[in-house]
Write a protein that holds these residues in place. Structure first.
Motif, short mmCIF file in Angstrom:
data_model
loop_
_atom_site.label_atom_id
_atom_site.label_comp_id
_atom_site.label_asym_id
_atom_site.label_seq_id
_atom_site.Cartn_x
_atom_site.Cartn_y
_atom_site.Cartn_z
N PHE A 118 64.60 -52.61 26.20
CA PHE A 118 64.87 -51.92 24.93
C PHE A 118 65.72 -50.67 25.09
O PHE A 118 66.03 -50.01 24.12
CB PHE A 118 63.55 -51.56 24.25
CG PHE A 118 62.68 -52.74 24.06
CD1 PHE A 118 63.00 -53.69 23.10
CD2 PHE A 118 61.56 -52.93 24.85
CE1 PHE A 118 62.20 -54.81 22.94
CE2 PHE A 118 60.77 -54.05 24.69
CZ PHE A 118 61.08 -54.99 23.73
N ALA A 119 66.03 -50.31 26.34
CA ALA A 119 66.72 -49.05 26.55
C ALA A 119 67.77 -49.20 27.64
O ALA A 119 67.52 -48.90 28.80
CB ALA A 119 65.70 -47.97 26.94
N PRO A 120 68.96 -49.67 27.25
CA PRO A 120 70.02 -49.80 28.26
C PRO A 120 70.28 -48.45 28.93
O PRO A 120 70.40 -47.43 28.25
CB PRO A 120 71.23 -50.24 27.43
CG PRO A 120 70.67 -50.80 26.15
CD PRO A 120 69.39 -50.05 25.92
N GLY A 121 70.31 -48.44 30.22
CA GLY A 121 70.57 -47.20 30.93
C GLY A 121 69.32 -46.44 31.33
O GLY A 121 69.38 -45.52 32.12
N ALA A 122 68.19 -46.82 30.76
CA ALA A 122 66.95 -46.11 31.11
C ALA A 122 66.42 -46.61 32.44
O ALA A 122 66.76 -47.70 32.90
CB ALA A 122 65.90 -46.30 30.02
N SER A 123 65.59 -45.81 33.07
CA SER A 123 64.98 -46.16 34.35
C SER A 123 64.04 -47.33 34.19
O SER A 123 63.50 -47.58 33.11
CB SER A 123 64.18 -44.99 34.90
OG SER A 123 65.03 -43.93 35.22
N GLY A 124 63.81 -48.03 35.31
CA GLY A 124 62.85 -49.11 35.32
C GLY A 124 61.60 -48.70 36.06
O GLY A 124 60.98 -47.69 35.75
N ASN A 125 61.25 -49.51 37.06
CA ASN A 125 60.08 -49.20 37.86
C ASN A 125 60.18 -47.81 38.48
O ASN A 125 61.28 -47.31 38.72
CB ASN A 125 60.00 -50.22 39.02
CG ASN A 125 59.69 -51.61 38.54
OD1 ASN A 125 58.53 -51.95 38.31
ND2 ASN A 125 60.72 -52.43 38.36
#
Lengths: 313, 313
Positions: B244-251
């Motif tokens: 839902f958040a392109p560019g946001a951090s993952g794990n």
């Protein structure tokens, strides 16, 4: 483990100073003024609006006079200027800064590299600043850079930091900032040192300045708050950077900090949706992405519509 | 505030699964195998090496069989496969996965969106998996996605999570993972829920899976550790992302977590300098920067030479 989150957390917004100073592209004076004016509407009680250092040292902020002249002053907001010496203090006071933020490093090597003088010379210069400022209605704050570590020297002895707190107080400066200039602090170190400093400085007069260089900025804020610190610097979008780490984060990100506070129930008085709109303008202004996460991901509480196909399952 | 950091923190590396599954560019099977083989030398005791879901659902991991067949197995390492249903379990067991990680969501809407079935149907399918797995030498772990919040439904009732823990245990699955699938957890929520889950599940059998979507991942790890959690998922480079958040951090980023642990004195058994070398290969493999900070900034303890001009001051 119990947590008392009834005290507000005070955020000082530092993007116009510690953020913009490292930007490689010139930001127009009018754009700086517009940014500060927008920040003035977000709920901050303190904004570090610029610095008065040698234009040769930090060309990005060479327009400090015009910026302080151009901004709309709000009665409830203290507009701070960072200064390294008497000349900076004179310029800042002429520009009607509400507060002078004096800065020197706990590390001798870092002070030489950054201020081009020894720590003793910085303290002598601050004596002159105090004398000069005494004739003017201006507040003083003393910052200690590299409090939690120096990129050249490594760990800084805690007693060294306490000596500098004492030195500021001996000069009549009650308000101090402990700055983790290159993001070397860890939460347990923060907790230990903040406890000791709070024996000398009241929580109203102590600010913590963390960088998120290694992803520990918000952990360090929580650790400091838990032992009594209440005032924190942060920068919109996580603006700023580390001169030794291209691509690494800079200051802790204001909206990420406010989102954390909103989630755990610590009051900040800051309008997060408004702040997110401001932050989302930054890539267009600066020409690059910012490290702040909440501007990209939305607040924890921002929901999304489910995919349509689930209605058919 | 006292902190007992004498217990080791166990990191399960999940980049080959929860990291690679969201990558838009196909990663060759040989590259996946090479990554896992390199990770096997870093000191991890557990690596989630892939998933066995429908190739239509997650094409990026459609080569699970070849990956599990190609990797070099180390005796001290448990190679985990994520599975959603009996078919996945059959494929994973044929591929000699050491552990099956069953996954369903605490949120009905998220389970419908992600698994295309209701939670009740997931639990029924897990009953079949348990029966089938009983004839094979394989471990089972039950993951609860959206434990700390659902992007569609918002906050998840804590009792709902406890019910699912009970449901896993009723199926004979003692080992569970609480997953903050889209990074909605905050440290106080984590502390509260982990305390309650630890009344049902031993620390040896509880894993926390945090995403750093809003910058709170490491705060959540510390909060969970402080109340007794000892096992955490993390991904090299902070690989992964939020749909839902392109560019946001993952794990949460493995090397950032290990750096934190090294700094505060929690043992992980992981070789951080080696891990940083691995992480620094990822941009070339994947064609984009990764969110991990320590790979860019270096460890807290990595120093820099001071500028030459200070010798002349």
């Amino acid at each position: 483990m119990t947590h008392d989150y009834s005290d507000a957390l005070i955020v000082q917004e530092v993007s116009p100073r510690d953020g913009l100073q490292i930007e490689p592209t010139w930001v127009e004076t009018t754009d700086k003024i517009a940014l500060i004016d927008q920040l003035s509407l977000a709920g901050f009680s303190r904004i570090e609006a610029g610095s008065f250092v040698s234009p040769k040292a930090i060309a990005a902020l060479r327009d400090g006079e015009q910026v302080f002249q151009g901004i709309i002053r709000h009665p409830g907001i203290i507009y701070v200027a960072l200064i390294p010496n008497l000349k900076g203090a004179q310029r800042a006071i002429e520009s009607r800064a509400d507060e002078l933020n004096l800065v020197m490093s706990a590390s001798q090597t870092h002070n030489l590299a950054n201020m081009r003088m020894r720590c003793e010379a910085s303290l002598t210069a601050f004596g002159d600043v105090v004398s000069f400022a005494g004739d003017h209605p201006v507040r003083l704050n003393g910052s200690i850079a590299t409090t939690f570590g120096c990129p050249f020297e490594g760990r800084i002895d805690e007693d060294r930091v306490l000596q500098l707190v004492d030195a500021y107080q001996a000069l009549g400066i009650q308000s101090v900032t402990l700055a983790d200039t290159t993001g070397m602090a860890n939460p347990r170190q923060v907790e230990r040192l903040v406890k000791r400093v709070l024996e000398r400085v009241s929580a109203d007069h102590l600010t913590l300045h963390f960088h998120n260089t290694r992803g520990l900025g918000l952990c360090n804020v929580l650790a400091a708050y838990e032992v009594g610190a209440r005032r924190f610097d942060a920068a919109l979008g996580g603006l700023g950077g580390c001169p030794f780490a291209p691509g690494a984060s800079g200051n802790i990100c204001t909206e990420d900090l406010v989102n954390l506070c909103d989630e755990v129930g610590i009051e900040t008085g800051i309008d997060l949706p408004y702040l997110l709109r401001l932050s989302r303008q930054l890539p267009a202004l600066l020409g690059h992405e910012l490290p702040g996460q909440v501007a990209k991901a939305g607040r924890n509480c921002d929901l999304h519509p489910p995919p349509g196909y689930i209605a058919t399952l």
